[in-house]
Design a protein around this motif. Structure first.
Motif: not given
Length: 122
Positions: A15-16, A19-20, A24, A26, A28, A31
């Motif tokens: 998720g991180e 996101s990076e 995003l 949102v 991480g 996600i």
């Protein structure tokens, strides 16, 4: 249990990265939680080790509020200055969550079947 926590952390890591990578707005971990949710939907039945790890986390859930409490204490000056909009946002969001939850539950829960003599009794 270690494998279950590793799975949770790997989902958070992915998720991180997502996101990076895609910049995003949102976080991480959110996600990662979505990825774990999708994986559990695909699998249909969560593994026993994962449910045991989740149960252990839920037992000690109150400990997870300690960092948030410390964060609130460190921001007391900001809270004193912005107490009205913060309080209004908390009240509004709580009421909104309660109303939406009630509406969702009324749609999802099965309706009770009326018996033949229910409407005739006085």
């Amino acid at each position: 249990m270690i494998a279950a926590f590793a799975l949770i952390l790997v989902c958070q890591l992915f998720g991180e990265v997502i996101s990076e990578l895609f910049d995003l707005p949102v976080p991480g971990p959110v996600i990662g939680l979505g990825l774990l949710f999708i994986g559990l939907i695909v699998k249909r039945h969560p593994p026993k080790v994962l449910t045991d790890a989740a149960d252990n986390l839920l037992i000690h859930f109150s400990l997870l509020f300690v960092p948030a409490g410390v964060g609130v204490v460190t921001q007391l000056d900001r809270l004193r200055g912005d107490w009205l909009p913060i309080t209004a946002a908390l009240i509004f969001s709580t009421l909104l969550a309660m109303v939406l939850t009630a509406l969702l539950m009324s749609k999802l829960l099965p309706k009770p079947k009326a018996s033949v003599g229910d409407g005739d009794a006085k």
